[in-house]
Design a protein around this motif. Structure first.
Motif, PDB file in Angstrom:
ATOM      1  N   PHE A  26     -47.420  44.848 -14.160  1.00 50.93           N
ATOM      2  CA  PHE A  26     -46.014  45.033 -13.829  1.00 50.93           C
ATOM      3  C   PHE A  26     -45.524  43.842 -13.021  1.00 50.93           C
ATOM      4  O   PHE A  26     -46.317  43.018 -12.543  1.00 50.93           O
ATOM      5  CB  PHE A  26     -45.810  46.339 -13.043  1.00 50.93           C
ATOM      6  N   THR A  27     -44.217  43.751 -12.880  1.00 49.59           N
ATOM      7  CA  THR A  27     -43.622  42.705 -12.070  1.00 49.59           C
ATOM      8  C   THR A  27     -43.585  43.161 -10.614  1.00 49.59           C
ATOM      9  O   THR A  27     -42.993  44.195 -10.298  1.00 49.59           O
ATOM     10  CB  THR A  27     -42.196  42.385 -12.549  1.00 49.59           C
ATOM     11  N   LEU A  28     -44.252  42.405  -9.757  1.00 47.73           N
ATOM     12  CA  LEU A  28     -44.316  42.740  -8.340  1.00 47.73           C
ATOM     13  C   LEU A  28     -43.296  41.904  -7.575  1.00 47.73           C
ATOM     14  O   LEU A  28     -43.244  40.678  -7.721  1.00 47.73           O
ATOM     15  CB  LEU A  28     -45.724  42.466  -7.803  1.00 47.73           C
ATOM     16  N   ASP A  29     -42.476  42.569  -6.783  1.00 49.09           N
ATOM     17  CA  ASP A  29     -41.507  41.899  -5.919  1.00 49.09           C
ATOM     18  C   ASP A  29     -42.083  41.782  -4.520  1.00 49.09           C
ATOM     19  O   ASP A  29     -42.491  42.793  -3.923  1.00 49.09           O
ATOM     20  CB  ASP A  29     -40.200  42.693  -5.877  1.00 49.09           C
ATOM     21  N   VAL A  30     -42.106  40.565  -3.985  1.00 52.15           N
ATOM     22  CA  VAL A  30     -42.612  40.326  -2.639  1.00 52.15           C
ATOM     23  C   VAL A  30     -41.667  39.367  -1.924  1.00 52.15           C
ATOM     24  O   VAL A  30     -40.911  38.627  -2.562  1.00 52.15           O
ATOM     25  CB  VAL A  30     -44.038  39.727  -2.660  1.00 52.15           C
ATOM     26  N   PRO A  31     -41.698  39.352  -0.588  1.00 52.60           N
ATOM     27  CA  PRO A  31     -40.896  38.358   0.128  1.00 52.60           C
ATOM     28  C   PRO A  31     -41.410  36.959  -0.168  1.00 52.60           C
ATOM     29  O   PRO A  31     -42.605  36.767  -0.452  1.00 52.60           O
ATOM     30  CB  PRO A  31     -41.095  38.737   1.596  1.00 52.60           C
ATOM     31  N   ASP A  32     -40.530  35.982  -0.124  1.00 55.65           N
ATOM     32  CA  ASP A  32     -40.939  34.595  -0.357  1.00 55.65           C
ATOM     33  C   ASP A  32     -41.686  34.091   0.880  1.00 55.65           C
ATOM     34  O   ASP A  32     -41.072  33.686   1.867  1.00 55.65           O
ATOM     35  CB  ASP A  32     -39.731  33.713  -0.658  1.00 55.65           C
ATOM     36  N   PHE A  33     -42.989  34.146   0.812  1.00 55.29           N
ATOM     37  CA  PHE A  33     -43.825  33.761   1.949  1.00 55.29           C
ATOM     38  C   PHE A  33     -44.251  32.298   1.903  1.00 55.29           C
ATOM     39  O   PHE A  33     -44.936  31.813   2.806  1.00 55.29           O
ATOM     40  CB  PHE A  33     -45.061  34.668   2.013  1.00 55.29           C
ATOM     41  N   ARG A  34     -43.837  31.576   0.870  1.00 58.03           N
ATOM     42  CA  ARG A  34     -44.263  30.184   0.727  1.00 58.03           C
ATOM     43  C   ARG A  34     -43.749  29.273   1.832  1.00 58.03           C
ATOM     44  O   ARG A  34     -44.522  28.435   2.340  1.00 58.03           O
ATOM     45  CB  ARG A  34     -43.860  29.658  -0.649  1.00 58.03           C
ATOM     46  N   PRO A  35     -42.461  29.374   2.267  1.00 59.26           N
ATOM     47  CA  PRO A  35     -42.030  28.511   3.373  1.00 59.26           C
ATOM     48  C   PRO A  35     -42.837  28.744   4.647  1.00 59.26           C
ATOM     49  O   PRO A  35     -43.155  27.791   5.372  1.00 59.26           O
ATOM     50  CB  PRO A  35     -40.552  28.889   3.553  1.00 59.26           C
ATOM     51  N   PHE A 147     -48.196  36.345 -17.352  1.00 58.84           N
ATOM     52  CA  PHE A 147     -48.793  37.248 -18.327  1.00 58.84           C
ATOM     53  C   PHE A 147     -48.137  38.627 -18.283  1.00 58.84           C
ATOM     54  O   PHE A 147     -47.506  39.026 -17.298  1.00 58.84           O
ATOM     55  CB  PHE A 147     -50.305  37.350 -18.124  1.00 58.84           C
ATOM     56  N   THR A 148     -48.307  39.362 -19.364  1.00 57.62           N
ATOM     57  CA  THR A 148     -47.763  40.711 -19.461  1.00 57.62           C
ATOM     58  C   THR A 148     -48.840  41.765 -19.673  1.00 57.62           C
ATOM     59  O   THR A 148     -48.545  42.965 -19.639  1.00 57.62           O
ATOM     60  CB  THR A 148     -46.736  40.818 -20.604  1.00 57.62           C
ATOM     61  N   SER A 149     -50.075  41.353 -19.908  1.00 56.93           N
ATOM     62  CA  SER A 149     -51.174  42.311 -20.025  1.00 56.93           C
ATOM     63  C   SER A 149     -52.479  41.581 -19.750  1.00 56.93           C
ATOM     64  O   SER A 149     -52.552  40.346 -19.812  1.00 56.93           O
ATOM     65  CB  SER A 149     -51.217  42.963 -21.415  1.00 56.93           C
ATOM     66  N   ILE A 150     -53.515  42.349 -19.442  1.00 55.34           N
ATOM     67  CA  ILE A 150     -54.830  41.771 -19.175  1.00 55.34           C
ATOM     68  C   ILE A 150     -55.870  42.871 -19.356  1.00 55.34           C
ATOM     69  O   ILE A 150     -55.582  44.053 -19.112  1.00 55.34           O
ATOM     70  CB  ILE A 150     -54.906  41.171 -17.746  1.00 55.34           C
ATOM     71  N   GLN A 151     -57.060  42.505 -19.806  1.00 56.55           N
ATOM     72  CA  GLN A 151     -58.185  43.430 -19.874  1.00 56.55           C
ATOM     73  C   GLN A 151     -59.305  42.855 -19.020  1.00 56.55           C
ATOM     74  O   GLN A 151     -59.828  41.790 -19.318  1.00 56.55           O
ATOM     75  CB  GLN A 151     -58.665  43.621 -21.317  1.00 56.55           C
ATOM     76  N   HIS A 152     -59.633  43.553 -17.953  1.00 56.72           N
ATOM     77  CA  HIS A 152     -60.695  43.093 -17.066  1.00 56.72           C
ATOM     78  C   HIS A 152     -62.057  43.518 -17.621  1.00 56.72           C
ATOM     79  O   HIS A 152     -62.198  44.630 -18.159  1.00 56.72           O
ATOM     80  CB  HIS A 152     -60.530  43.692 -15.669  1.00 56.72           C
ATOM     81  N   PRO A 153     -63.085  42.683 -17.473  1.00 56.50           N
ATOM     82  CA  PRO A 153     -64.427  43.096 -17.865  1.00 56.50           C
ATOM     83  C   PRO A 153     -64.962  44.144 -16.892  1.00 56.50           C
ATOM     84  O   PRO A 153     -64.582  44.179 -15.720  1.00 56.50           O
ATOM     85  CB  PRO A 153     -65.245  41.803 -17.792  1.00 56.50           C
ATOM     86  N   MET A 154     -65.842  45.011 -17.401  1.00 51.84           N
ATOM     87  CA  MET A 154     -66.477  46.026 -16.572  1.00 51.84           C
ATOM     88  C   MET A 154     -67.967  46.017 -16.840  1.00 51.84           C
ATOM     89  O   MET A 154     -68.400  45.850 -17.981  1.00 51.84           O
ATOM     90  CB  MET A 154     -65.914  47.415 -16.896  1.00 51.84           C
ATOM     91  N   ALA A 155     -68.764  46.192 -15.782  1.00 55.51           N
ATOM     92  CA  ALA A 155     -70.213  46.244 -15.949  1.00 55.51           C
ATOM     93  C   ALA A 155     -70.597  47.391 -16.877  1.00 55.51           C
ATOM     94  O   ALA A 155     -71.516  47.290 -17.679  1.00 55.51           O
ATOM     95  CB  ALA A 155     -70.900  46.394 -14.595  1.00 55.51           C
ATOM     96  N   SER A 156     -69.886  48.498 -16.767  1.00 50.73           N
ATOM     97  CA  SER A 156     -70.068  49.641 -17.653  1.00 50.73           C
ATOM     98  C   SER A 156     -68.704  50.212 -17.969  1.00 50.73           C
ATOM     99  O   SER A 156     -67.915  50.499 -17.061  1.00 50.73           O
ATOM    100  CB  SER A 156     -70.945  50.717 -17.003  1.00 50.73           C
ATOM    101  N   LEU A 179     -43.784  38.200  -9.455  1.00 42.99           N
ATOM    102  CA  LEU A 179     -44.994  37.705 -10.102  1.00 42.99           C
ATOM    103  C   LEU A 179     -45.594  38.815 -10.943  1.00 42.99           C
ATOM    104  O   LEU A 179     -45.445  39.997 -10.625  1.00 42.99           O
ATOM    105  CB  LEU A 179     -46.014  37.233  -9.057  1.00 42.99           C
ATOM    106  N   PRO A 180     -46.272  38.451 -12.047  1.00 42.24           N
ATOM    107  CA  PRO A 180     -46.995  39.454 -12.812  1.00 42.24           C
ATOM    108  C   PRO A 180     -48.212  39.912 -12.020  1.00 42.24           C
ATOM    109  O   PRO A 180     -48.944  39.088 -11.453  1.00 42.24           O
ATOM    110  CB  PRO A 180     -47.397  38.717 -14.088  1.00 42.24           C
TER     111      PRO A 180
END
Length: 211
Positions: A26-35, A147-156, A179-180
């Motif tokens: 999803f699109t996450l909204d956060v404060p602009d912490f870069r400055p 990105f709009t999707s991702i599949q994380h690897p899992m040990a099991s 950010l995604p």
């Protein structure tokens, strides 16, 4: 663990499935912490990592793990994240927790430098005991991609109890940054509501850091 006992029947329901993982991007909204990071001389990635891990500790459902068939709640986190070495291959960086954001970032930067010079997989990661591994969450950042999707690897595939987080390229939003953001966890522990809570808590942690 009163919170878990309330959802034990949900855990049993999802845990019987071939893959009990839930994965949302999803699109996450956060404060602009870069400055603030620039003014403080701190790397934005590591400040973001600090906020994400602080959020995990505050949303209890992301602290549940399965050890020897039993559900436990972890009380600490071992910060870890992926890095790229000189050959373009990934490695894993790990370091000891610090509650101080500046010390947290310093340790993370040192761990990144160490892991990025390795050609083989980081021995710290490969030699963790199964129990010690439960004190992690899996973190990756792909700052080049919206990105709009991702599949994380899992040990099991049947035991995705260690949550996975990923985020991508920052962009300007109406009230700060967007950010995604991807969250993968065991559906027996985490529902969409808890994923909403973790996103909201990440934003709150960043706001607190830069306040």
């Amino acid at each position: 663990m009163i919170g878990f006992e309330r959802r034990r029947d949900r855990f049993d329901f999802f845990d019987r499935m071939e893959s009990p993982a839930v994965n949302l991007c999803f699109t996450l909204d956060v404060p602009d912490f870069r400055p603030w990071c620039k003014a403080q001389g701190l790397a934005p990635f590591h400040v973001m990592l600090c906020a994400v891990l602080r959020a995990v500790l505050k949303v209890e459902n992301f602290r549940y793990r399965i050890v020897d068939g039993e559900v436990i709640r972890i009380d600490r986190l071992v910060p870890s994240f992926t890095v790229m070495n000189q050959h373009g291959d990934l490695n894993f960086a790990q370091f000891d927790w610090s509650d101080d954001v500046r010390e947290f970032v310093a340790r993370g930067m040192a761990a990144r430098e160490e892991a990025s010079t390795m050609t083989e997989l980081n021995v710290k990661y490969r030699t963790m005991s199964p129990r010690d591994a439960k004190d992690q969450v899996f973190v990756t950042c792909m700052p080049w991609l919206d990105f709009t999707s991702i599949q994380h690897p899992m040990a099991s595939i049947a035991a995705p109890d260690i949550p996975s987080f990923a985020w991508g390229r920052f962009r300007d939003g109406p009230d700060g940054l967007q950010l995604p953001f991807s969250v993968q966890a065991h559906h027996g522990f985490v529902d969409g509501w808890h994923i909403h809570l973790i996103g909201r808590q990440v934003a709150a942690e960043l706001a607190e850091i830069i306040r």
